[in-house]
Design a protein around this motif. Structure first.
Motif, PDB file in Angstrom:
ATOM      1  N   LEU A 156      -9.084   8.334   2.379  1.00 56.64           N
ATOM      2  CA  LEU A 156      -8.968   8.986   1.077  1.00 56.64           C
ATOM      3  C   LEU A 156      -7.631   9.715   0.949  1.00 56.64           C
ATOM      4  O   LEU A 156      -6.961   9.634  -0.099  1.00 56.64           O
ATOM      5  CB  LEU A 156     -10.125   9.965   0.890  1.00 56.64           C
ATOM      6  CG  LEU A 156     -10.126  10.773  -0.408  1.00 56.64           C
ATOM      7  CD1 LEU A 156     -10.225   9.856  -1.620  1.00 56.64           C
ATOM      8  CD2 LEU A 156     -11.263  11.796  -0.410  1.00 56.64           C
ATOM      9  N   ILE A 157      -7.216  10.409   2.002  1.00 53.55           N
ATOM     10  CA  ILE A 157      -5.914  11.087   1.985  1.00 53.55           C
ATOM     11  C   ILE A 157      -4.804  10.067   1.766  1.00 53.55           C
ATOM     12  O   ILE A 157      -3.880  10.288   0.957  1.00 53.55           O
ATOM     13  CB  ILE A 157      -5.705  11.860   3.306  1.00 53.55           C
ATOM     14  CG1 ILE A 157      -6.686  13.028   3.414  1.00 53.55           C
ATOM     15  CG2 ILE A 157      -4.264  12.369   3.411  1.00 53.55           C
ATOM     16  CD1 ILE A 157      -6.645  13.739   4.754  1.00 53.55           C
ATOM     17  N   ALA A 158      -4.867   8.938   2.481  1.00 49.57           N
ATOM     18  CA  ALA A 158      -3.841   7.909   2.334  1.00 49.57           C
ATOM     19  C   ALA A 158      -3.806   7.361   0.910  1.00 49.57           C
ATOM     20  O   ALA A 158      -2.731   7.166   0.327  1.00 49.57           O
ATOM     21  CB  ALA A 158      -4.080   6.783   3.336  1.00 49.57           C
ATOM     22  N   GLY A 159      -4.989   7.120   0.340  1.00 49.28           N
ATOM     23  CA  GLY A 159      -5.046   6.587  -1.020  1.00 49.28           C
ATOM     24  C   GLY A 159      -4.490   7.558  -2.048  1.00 49.28           C
ATOM     25  O   GLY A 159      -3.743   7.158  -2.957  1.00 49.28           O
ATOM     26  N   ILE A 160      -4.838   8.831  -1.911  1.00 49.15           N
ATOM     27  CA  ILE A 160      -4.312   9.839  -2.844  1.00 49.15           C
ATOM     28  C   ILE A 160      -2.794   9.954  -2.696  1.00 49.15           C
ATOM     29  O   ILE A 160      -2.061  10.043  -3.699  1.00 49.15           O
ATOM     30  CB  ILE A 160      -4.992  11.197  -2.591  1.00 49.15           C
ATOM     31  CG1 ILE A 160      -6.474  11.120  -2.960  1.00 49.15           C
ATOM     32  CG2 ILE A 160      -4.296  12.295  -3.381  1.00 49.15           C
ATOM     33  CD1 ILE A 160      -7.265  12.361  -2.590  1.00 49.15           C
ATOM     34  N   ALA A 161      -2.319   9.929  -1.460  1.00 57.41           N
ATOM     35  CA  ALA A 161      -0.875  10.028  -1.228  1.00 57.41           C
ATOM     36  C   ALA A 161      -0.146   8.865  -1.889  1.00 57.41           C
ATOM     37  O   ALA A 161       0.877   9.053  -2.568  1.00 57.41           O
ATOM     38  CB  ALA A 161      -0.590  10.064   0.274  1.00 57.41           C
ATOM     39  N   ALA A 162      -0.659   7.643  -1.708  1.00 56.87           N
ATOM     40  CA  ALA A 162      -0.021   6.469  -2.310  1.00 56.87           C
ATOM     41  C   ALA A 162      -0.015   6.566  -3.831  1.00 56.87           C
ATOM     42  O   ALA A 162       0.997   6.280  -4.485  1.00 56.87           O
ATOM     43  CB  ALA A 162      -0.733   5.196  -1.851  1.00 56.87           C
ATOM     44  N   ALA A 163      -1.148   6.983  -4.399  1.00 63.01           N
ATOM     45  CA  ALA A 163      -1.231   7.086  -5.857  1.00 63.01           C
ATOM     46  C   ALA A 163      -0.238   8.109  -6.401  1.00 63.01           C
ATOM     47  O   ALA A 163       0.438   7.860  -7.414  1.00 63.01           O
ATOM     48  CB  ALA A 163      -2.660   7.454  -6.262  1.00 63.01           C
ATOM     49  N   LEU A 164      -0.141   9.258  -5.743  1.00 61.05           N
ATOM     50  CA  LEU A 164       0.792  10.284  -6.216  1.00 61.05           C
ATOM     51  C   LEU A 164       2.238   9.800  -6.153  1.00 61.05           C
ATOM     52  O   LEU A 164       3.026  10.028  -7.083  1.00 61.05           O
ATOM     53  CB  LEU A 164       0.627  11.554  -5.380  1.00 61.05           C
ATOM     54  CG  LEU A 164      -0.650  12.363  -5.644  1.00 61.05           C
ATOM     55  CD1 LEU A 164      -0.776  13.498  -4.633  1.00 61.05           C
ATOM     56  CD2 LEU A 164      -0.641  12.921  -7.069  1.00 61.05           C
ATOM     57  N   GLY A 185      -0.177   6.381   3.385  1.00 64.54           N
ATOM     58  CA  GLY A 185      -0.104   6.225   1.938  1.00 64.54           C
ATOM     59  C   GLY A 185       1.319   6.171   1.427  1.00 64.54           C
ATOM     60  O   GLY A 185       1.653   5.371   0.538  1.00 64.54           O
ATOM     61  N   ILE A 186       2.197   7.008   1.979  1.00 61.95           N
ATOM     62  CA  ILE A 186       3.598   7.012   1.564  1.00 61.95           C
ATOM     63  C   ILE A 186       4.254   5.677   1.882  1.00 61.95           C
ATOM     64  O   ILE A 186       5.000   5.112   1.066  1.00 61.95           O
ATOM     65  CB  ILE A 186       4.350   8.168   2.268  1.00 61.95           C
ATOM     66  CG1 ILE A 186       3.848   9.515   1.736  1.00 61.95           C
ATOM     67  CG2 ILE A 186       5.847   8.044   2.073  1.00 61.95           C
ATOM     68  CD1 ILE A 186       4.373  10.703   2.509  1.00 61.95           C
ATOM     69  N   LEU A 187       3.959   5.143   3.049  1.00 64.44           N
ATOM     70  CA  LEU A 187       4.559   3.870   3.430  1.00 64.44           C
ATOM     71  C   LEU A 187       4.012   2.725   2.583  1.00 64.44           C
ATOM     72  O   LEU A 187       4.754   1.789   2.227  1.00 64.44           O
ATOM     73  CB  LEU A 187       4.301   3.611   4.916  1.00 64.44           C
ATOM     74  CG  LEU A 187       5.160   2.528   5.569  1.00 64.44           C
ATOM     75  CD1 LEU A 187       6.633   2.822   5.402  1.00 64.44           C
ATOM     76  CD2 LEU A 187       4.821   2.398   7.039  1.00 64.44           C
ATOM     77  N   PHE A 188       2.733   2.792   2.215  1.00 65.15           N
ATOM     78  CA  PHE A 188       2.183   1.766   1.329  1.00 65.15           C
ATOM     79  C   PHE A 188       2.862   1.809  -0.036  1.00 65.15           C
ATOM     80  O   PHE A 188       3.163   0.768  -0.632  1.00 65.15           O
ATOM     81  CB  PHE A 188       0.675   1.949   1.165  1.00 65.15           C
ATOM     82  CG  PHE A 188       0.057   0.964   0.212  1.00 65.15           C
ATOM     83  CD1 PHE A 188      -0.201  -0.334   0.616  1.00 65.15           C
ATOM     84  CD2 PHE A 188      -0.248   1.332  -1.091  1.00 65.15           C
ATOM     85  CE1 PHE A 188      -0.750  -1.255  -0.261  1.00 65.15           C
ATOM     86  CE2 PHE A 188      -0.791   0.424  -1.978  1.00 65.15           C
ATOM     87  CZ  PHE A 188      -1.050  -0.878  -1.563  1.00 65.15           C
ATOM     88  N   ALA A 189       3.109   3.022  -0.545  1.00 65.36           N
ATOM     89  CA  ALA A 189       3.808   3.148  -1.818  1.00 65.36           C
ATOM     90  C   ALA A 189       5.216   2.562  -1.737  1.00 65.36           C
ATOM     91  O   ALA A 189       5.676   1.885  -2.663  1.00 65.36           O
ATOM     92  CB  ALA A 189       3.867   4.622  -2.236  1.00 65.36           C
ATOM     93  N   ALA A 190       5.904   2.797  -0.610  1.00 69.05           N
ATOM     94  CA  ALA A 190       7.237   2.215  -0.428  1.00 69.05           C
ATOM     95  C   ALA A 190       7.169   0.701  -0.336  1.00 69.05           C
ATOM     96  O   ALA A 190       8.070  -0.005  -0.796  1.00 69.05           O
ATOM     97  CB  ALA A 190       7.889   2.793   0.826  1.00 69.05           C
ATOM     98  N   LEU A 191       6.086   0.183   0.263  1.00 67.82           N
ATOM     99  CA  LEU A 191       5.905  -1.267   0.326  1.00 67.82           C
ATOM    100  C   LEU A 191       5.812  -1.854  -1.080  1.00 67.82           C
ATOM    101  O   LEU A 191       6.369  -2.931  -1.364  1.00 67.82           O
ATOM    102  CB  LEU A 191       4.645  -1.587   1.128  1.00 67.82           C
ATOM    103  CG  LEU A 191       4.223  -3.057   1.199  1.00 67.82           C
ATOM    104  CD1 LEU A 191       5.264  -3.878   1.943  1.00 67.82           C
ATOM    105  CD2 LEU A 191       2.866  -3.191   1.874  1.00 67.82           C
ATOM    106  N   CYS A 192       5.102  -1.158  -1.962  1.00 68.22           N
ATOM    107  CA  CYS A 192       4.960  -1.633  -3.348  1.00 68.22           C
ATOM    108  C   CYS A 192       6.284  -1.568  -4.090  1.00 68.22           C
ATOM    109  O   CYS A 192       6.690  -2.532  -4.756  1.00 68.22           O
ATOM    110  CB  CYS A 192       3.900  -0.808  -4.069  1.00 68.22           C
ATOM    111  SG  CYS A 192       2.235  -0.980  -3.382  1.00 68.22           S
ATOM    112  N   THR A 193       6.942  -0.415  -3.994  1.00 69.71           N
ATOM    113  CA  THR A 193       8.235  -0.225  -4.632  1.00 69.71           C
ATOM    114  C   THR A 193       9.040   0.782  -3.841  1.00 69.71           C
ATOM    115  O   THR A 193       8.526   1.857  -3.523  1.00 69.71           O
ATOM    116  CB  THR A 193       8.091   0.238  -6.107  1.00 69.71           C
ATOM    117  OG1 THR A 193       9.378   0.409  -6.681  1.00 69.71           O
ATOM    118  CG2 THR A 193       7.312   1.531  -6.230  1.00 69.71           C
ATOM    119  N   PRO A 194      10.240   0.433  -3.382  1.00 64.58           N
ATOM    120  CA  PRO A 194      11.070  -0.663  -3.877  1.00 64.58           C
ATOM    121  C   PRO A 194      11.013  -1.945  -3.067  1.00 64.58           C
ATOM    122  O   PRO A 194      11.648  -2.923  -3.445  1.00 64.58           O
ATOM    123  CB  PRO A 194      12.463  -0.061  -3.760  1.00 64.58           C
ATOM    124  CG  PRO A 194      12.389   0.754  -2.509  1.00 64.58           C
ATOM    125  CD  PRO A 194      11.003   1.338  -2.493  1.00 64.58           C
TER     126      PRO A 194
END
Length: 400
Positions: free
Chosen positions: A152-160, A347-356
């Motif tokens: 859940l923490i990872a998911g919230i981090a990625a979403a933010l 979560g932060i790394l997943f967000a980076a995977l998505c963009t950029p």
């Protein structure tokens, strides 16, 4: 010859010994920080017997607790235990130097990346970076988010990160996760070992300097408008706040350098992809990034400034933390806080995977196919450097 004349010679011999041992590792240690730790154990526990299994495990545990590059921090700690401060510096220089020189060669060729063929190779490197980061997200998620609260923490981090386009959001997310983990932990207070409560002036000074620089550098950069202080602040802050290993450098430095336009995004991602192909620590990418900055300070001076600034927090934290570690490792609330921080890192790394990473590399089905094949090769334990070279060659071939 008396002991006073022998002591400097002995210290010099130990420092030289440390430098040579880590230079060999810097030339041969492919595979990322987890692999590096395996190489270190073989070199210093099994073969040289500089420390015991228990002592090595303690050093690894300390460096896993700290922000920054764990393998480089373990190397700094081993060098310090063997030959003092000179040994710590020797270990870091020797382990980092080969990758810095190789990335310098990559940077020298970056100016040639404007033609169509070079752009094809550049695109292939970005697809390799996509595969490497995807594998890192998957492996880190398995290890760092084993239960639903941390997922859940990872998911919230990625979403933010994805929803709120704010450059400091990764830092805010990590800080919030640390506070959340510490607040939710209900473990009883650990009994402290009073033998470790002795004051350590040098260690305390190192930890104090770490915090002072973290607070003062942004203020100095805003007050003086000097570019070299601004660059030092950006890289120091990144080195001080990276939890989860070298791959997390990508989203933090992307926010610090690409978003404000200090470095071209394609050049940044191509260098990150090339960094996967060289031995040694991924944090050496800071030298490449400092070289390729658009405004001064850039070039070799910028690269050296970036490299020194991103590693300085590691030196201060390791040298400051070693004397206190026997006490810190008994505090369960600290463990809970860092577990939450590590989940946020996923979560932060997943967000980076998505963009950029994904959005800048994938433009059609062929790109997806290349990235999937590269990811499969990594899963089959093909060396990352070979995957990177192959992707660059495929990109070049497709452009031809």
């Amino acid at each position: 010859m008396d002991q006073r004349s022998q002591a400097p010679a002995s210290r010099f011999a130990h420092t030289a010994e440390v430098f040579w041992a880590f230079l060999v590792l810097g030339l041969t240690s492919f595979g990322g920080p987890v692999a590096h730790l395996g190489y270190f154990r073989e070199a210093f526990v099994v073969r040289r017997k500089w420390l015991s299994e228990a002592d090595y495990a303690d050093l690894v545990a300390l460096c896993q607790f700290l922000p920054g590059p764990a393998s480089s921090q373990v190397g700094i700690a081993i060098g310090h235990q063997r030959a003092g401060l000179a040994g710590a510096v020797a270990a870091w220089v020797a382990f980092t130097l080969p990758s810095v020189l190789l990335l310098y060669a990559v940077a020298l060729g970056a100016g040639l990346w404007q033609g169509p063929l070079a752009q094809g190779a550049l695109h292939g490197l970005k697809l390799a970076a996509l595969a490497v980061v995807a594998q890192s997200v998957w492996m880190m998620a398995q290890r760092l988010t084993p239960d639903w609260p941390r997922r859940l923490i990872a998911g919230i981090a990625a979403a933010l990160i994805l929803i709120v386009p704010f450059s400091a959001m990764p830092v805010i997310v990590i800080a919030a996760a640390v506070a959340w983990g510490a607040a939710l932990d209900k473990s009883p207070a650990a009994r402290t070992n009073t033998t470790t409560d002795r004051p350590h002036p040098a260690a305390f000074a190192a930890l104090a300097l770490f915090l002072i620089l973290l607070a003062a550098l942004p203020l100095l950069a805003a007050a003086t408008h000097l570019s070299w202080i601004d660059i030092a602040d950006r890289f120091y802050r990144t080195g001080a706040l990276v939890f989860g290993g070298g791959h997390v450098v990508l989203p933090l430095l992307q926010n610090e350098l690409v978003t404000p336009g200090l470095i071209d995004r394609d050049i940044f991602l191509a260098g990150y992809g090339a960094a996967q192909a060289v031995p040694g620590p991924l944090f050496s990418f800071a030298f490449y990034a400092g070289l390729m900055l658009k405004p001064p300070t850039n070039g070799i001076a910028g690269g050296l400034l970036a490299l020194a600034a991103i590693y300085l927090p590691s030196f201060l934290l390791v040298l400051g933390g070693l004397p206190y570690w026997a006490r810190w490792k008994t505090l369960p609330r600290l463990r809970a806080a860092l577990d939450a921080a590590n989940a946020a890192v996923v979560g932060i790394l997943f967000a980076a995977l998505c963009t950029p990473v994904f959005t800048s590399a994938v433009f059609g089905p062929a790109d997806i196919a290349i990235a999937v094949i590269a990811l499969a090769a990594l899963a089959l334990r093909v060396p990352p450097w070979l995957v990177v070279i192959a992707c660059g060659a495929v990109g070049l071939g497709l452009r031809l």
